[in-house]
Design a protein around this motif. Structure first.
Motif, PDB file in Angstrom:
ATOM      1  N   GLU A 116      63.360  55.394  55.323  1.00 38.50           N
ATOM      2  CA  GLU A 116      62.556  54.829  56.390  1.00 38.50           C
ATOM      3  C   GLU A 116      63.106  53.460  56.758  1.00 38.50           C
ATOM      4  O   GLU A 116      63.441  52.663  55.888  1.00 38.50           O
ATOM      5  N   LYS A 149      62.511  47.679  56.592  1.00 39.37           N
ATOM      6  CA  LYS A 149      61.115  47.343  56.899  1.00 39.37           C
ATOM      7  C   LYS A 149      60.615  46.145  56.110  1.00 39.37           C
ATOM      8  O   LYS A 149      59.651  45.511  56.515  1.00 39.37           O
ATOM      9  N   ARG A 209      61.754  57.711  60.365  1.00 33.85           N
ATOM     10  CA  ARG A 209      61.658  58.374  59.060  1.00 33.85           C
ATOM     11  C   ARG A 209      62.546  59.607  59.064  1.00 33.85           C
ATOM     12  O   ARG A 209      62.389  60.477  59.921  1.00 33.85           O
ATOM     13  N   ASN A 210      63.478  59.633  58.112  1.00 31.05           N
ATOM     14  CA  ASN A 210      64.323  60.810  57.926  1.00 31.05           C
ATOM     15  C   ASN A 210      63.732  61.629  56.795  1.00 31.05           C
ATOM     16  O   ASN A 210      63.595  61.139  55.679  1.00 31.05           O
ATOM     17  N   THR A 211      63.367  62.850  57.090  1.00 28.54           N
ATOM     18  CA  THR A 211      62.776  63.736  56.090  1.00 28.54           C
ATOM     19  C   THR A 211      63.607  65.008  56.013  1.00 28.54           C
ATOM     20  O   THR A 211      64.549  65.189  56.770  1.00 28.54           O
ATOM     21  N   THR A 241      64.102  64.025  61.798  1.00 25.44           N
ATOM     22  CA  THR A 241      63.826  62.610  62.005  1.00 25.44           C
ATOM     23  C   THR A 241      62.597  62.461  62.883  1.00 25.44           C
ATOM     24  O   THR A 241      62.476  63.112  63.919  1.00 25.44           O
TER      25      THR A 241
END
Length: 83
Positions: free
Chosen positions: A2, A49, A72-74, A78
């Motif tokens: 993130e 962040k 956010r890469n999940t 993305t």
């Protein structure tokens, strides 16, 4: 993973913001704006962040500023959301 991006409508302003942050000791990178953000010039400033409060004060009044977005890469792709 993130991170946060600052999005601008102008590539030159994105580059100036990047150089400004570097000059003030902020670790950052110029990145392509994720397509899912659907805004801006295509070039954004990426930063961790943890430094967001500092960066928010420094950049929020910049010309052609669109906004800050959390990326956010999940495992499912993305996601991008305006802060």
């Amino acid at each position: 993973m993130e991170y946060i991006i600052a999005v601008y409508r102008s590539r030159s302003v994105s580059i100036r913001a990047y150089n400004f942050l570097l000059g003030n000791g902020v670790t950052c990178a110029l990145v392509s704006t994720p397509r899912s953000a659907n805004v801006g010039c295509g070039l954004s400033v990426k930063f961790d962040k943890s430094v967001f409060p500092h960066v928010r004060q420094a950049l929020a009044s910049g010309e052609t500023f669109v906004g800050f977005f959390v990326v956010r890469n999940t495992g499912y792709g993305t996601t991008v959301a305006r802060i």
